[in-house]
Write an enzyme that holds these catalytic residues in place. Sequence first.
Site, PDB file in Angstrom:
ATOM      1  N   GLY A   1       0.770  -1.286  -0.198  1.00  0.00           N
ATOM      2  CA  GLY A   1      -0.169   0.044  -0.030  1.00  0.00           C
ATOM      3  C   GLY A   1       0.689   1.284  -0.185  1.00  0.00           C
ATOM      4  O   GLY A   1       0.250   2.030   0.436  1.00  0.00           O
ATOM      5  N   SER A   2       1.945   1.186  -0.600  1.00  0.00           N
ATOM      6  CA  SER A   2       2.763   2.480  -0.650  1.00  0.00           C
ATOM      7  C   SER A   2       2.174   3.562  -1.562  1.00  0.00           C
ATOM      8  O   SER A   2       2.514   4.743  -1.297  1.00  0.00           O
ATOM      9  CB  SER A   2       4.173   2.176  -0.694  1.00  0.00           C
TER      10      SER A   2
ATOM     11  N   ARG B   1     -15.035 -15.741  -9.144  1.00  0.00           N
ATOM     12  CA  ARG B   1     -14.661 -14.259  -9.527  1.00  0.00           C
ATOM     13  C   ARG B   1     -15.731 -13.283  -9.706  1.00  0.00           C
ATOM     14  O   ARG B   1     -15.744 -12.315  -9.258  1.00  0.00           O
ATOM     15  CB  ARG B   1     -13.670 -14.436 -10.914  1.00  0.00           C
TER      16      ARG B   1
ATOM     17  N   MET C   1      -3.811  -7.016  -6.872  1.00  0.00           N
ATOM     18  CA  MET C   1      -3.283  -8.118  -7.574  1.00  0.00           C
ATOM     19  C   MET C   1      -4.448  -8.956  -8.046  1.00  0.00           C
ATOM     20  O   MET C   1      -4.386 -10.395  -8.060  1.00  0.00           O
ATOM     21  CB  MET C   1      -2.463  -8.868  -6.724  1.00  0.00           C
ATOM     22  N   ARG C   2      -5.595  -8.397  -8.604  1.00  0.00           N
ATOM     23  CA  ARG C   2      -6.672  -9.350  -9.274  1.00  0.00           C
ATOM     24  C   ARG C   2      -7.013  -8.536 -10.503  1.00  0.00           C
ATOM     25  O   ARG C   2      -6.849  -7.431 -10.775  1.00  0.00           O
ATOM     26  CB  ARG C   2      -7.994  -8.953  -8.491  1.00  0.00           C
TER      27      ARG C   2
ATOM     28  N   LEU D   1      -9.316  -7.834 -13.423  1.00  0.00           N
ATOM     29  CA  LEU D   1     -10.731  -7.359 -13.540  1.00  0.00           C
ATOM     30  C   LEU D   1     -11.429  -7.789 -14.784  1.00  0.00           C
ATOM     31  O   LEU D   1     -10.850  -7.814 -15.881  1.00  0.00           O
ATOM     32  CB  LEU D   1     -10.675  -5.672 -13.351  1.00  0.00           C
TER      33      LEU D   1
ATOM     34  N   HIS E   1       1.641   0.779 -13.222  1.00  0.00           N
ATOM     35  CA  HIS E   1       2.766  -0.492 -13.789  1.00  0.00           C
ATOM     36  C   HIS E   1       4.150   0.015 -13.670  1.00  0.00           C
ATOM     37  O   HIS E   1       4.493   1.153 -14.299  1.00  0.00           O
ATOM     38  CB  HIS E   1       2.356  -0.895 -15.023  1.00  0.00           C
TER      39      HIS E   1
ATOM     40  N   GLU F   1     -10.071  -3.695 -21.043  1.00  0.00           N
ATOM     41  CA  GLU F   1     -10.177  -5.104 -20.961  1.00  0.00           C
ATOM     42  C   GLU F   1      -8.856  -6.107 -21.225  1.00  0.00           C
ATOM     43  O   GLU F   1      -8.867  -7.123 -20.850  1.00  0.00           O
ATOM     44  CB  GLU F   1     -11.244  -5.723 -21.816  1.00  0.00           C
TER      45      GLU F   1
ATOM     46  N   GLU G   1       6.822   6.005  -8.952  1.00  0.00           N
ATOM     47  CA  GLU G   1       5.358   5.644  -8.944  1.00  0.00           C
ATOM     48  C   GLU G   1       4.790   6.509  -7.973  1.00  0.00           C
ATOM     49  O   GLU G   1       3.543   7.081  -8.313  1.00  0.00           O
ATOM     50  CB  GLU G   1       5.316   4.341  -8.401  1.00  0.00           C
TER      51      GLU G   1
HETATM   52  C1  GRF Z   1       3.874  -1.125  -7.371  1.00  0.00           C
HETATM   53  O1  GRF Z   1       5.050  -1.661  -7.931  1.00  0.00           O
HETATM   54  C2  GRF Z   1       2.814  -1.086  -8.598  1.00  0.00           C
HETATM   55  O2  GRF Z   1       3.587  -0.481  -9.719  1.00  0.00           O
HETATM   56  C3  GRF Z   1       2.377  -2.438  -8.855  1.00  0.00           C
HETATM   57  O3  GRF Z   1       2.319  -3.127  -7.706  1.00  0.00           O
HETATM   58  C4  GRF Z   1       3.159  -2.497  -6.669  1.00  0.00           C
HETATM   59  C5  GRF Z   1       2.343  -2.004  -5.539  1.00  0.00           C
HETATM   60  O4  GRF Z   1       3.228  -1.572  -4.286  1.00  0.00           O
HETATM   61  N1  GRF Z   1       1.070  -2.276  -9.546  1.00  0.00           N
HETATM   62  P1  GRF Z   1       2.395  -0.803  -3.253  1.00  0.00           P
HETATM   63  O5  GRF Z   1       1.525  -1.865  -2.543  1.00  0.00           O
HETATM   64  O6  GRF Z   1       1.457   0.398  -3.759  1.00  0.00           O
HETATM   65  O7  GRF Z   1       3.695  -0.443  -2.173  1.00  0.00           O
END
Ligand code: GRF
Length: 201
Positions: free
Chosen positions: A11-12, A64, A89-90, A92, A108, A141, A173
């Site tokens: 969750g950073s 799902r 990490m799902r 959609l 990403h 999609e 990011e």
């Molecule tokens: C990040 O590297 C993001 O690009 C990828 O998943 C990671 C999530 O990191 N989609 P965080 O949970 O926001 O720290």
Amino acid sequence: MRLAILLSGRGSNFQAIHEAVQSGVLDASIVCVISNRANAPGIERAQEYGYDAHVVDHKASADRAAHEEAVLRLLEVARPDFIVLAGYMRLLSASFVARWHHRILNIHPSLLPAFPGVDAQAQAIAHGVKVSGCTVHFVDEHLDAGPILVQRTVAVLQSDDASTLAARILIEEHAAYVEALSKLKNGYNIEGRRVVFWSTR
Ligand code: GRF
């Protein structure tokens, strides 16, 4: 601008958006935070901060579609303008994405369209690119494929491995997500694949 955050882990990126909202750098409010994992550090932090935080455990859902239905119900109550995937990490489904067409953002850790999918930083190292970075894009999609809002570059050093590169990309990011959301706030058009912002700030 009302934001819903979907996350699965650390969750950073959520934290960076939270801090930008708190400090007034980003004129937005986080109206709900949803995790598909109960023990995700990100959702624990969201609870501490007092957000409307929910765990919708995908393993507890029949399939799902049932999991997505539960998430959609929460989103309908929260009424966000944008859904921000922050390490969610799902994948959609096409119907979920269609329901929130051009209103779901993802980040990403590569310069898309290079290195979509998992382990983008390791893919970059293995390919031998000299520059990588991160991409904020609308979700369509297809995997890691929708219109691009913001990209930031990071030099790949000869001494880098996937984790040192990931750490430097992560810093970018956090800035990229806040930048993308700020630009959205000021208005935009989508012309084909191009996102055209009304303000370049
Ligand atoms: C990040 O590297 C993001 O690009 C990828 O998943 C990671 C999530 O990191 N989609 P965080 O949970 O926001 O720290």
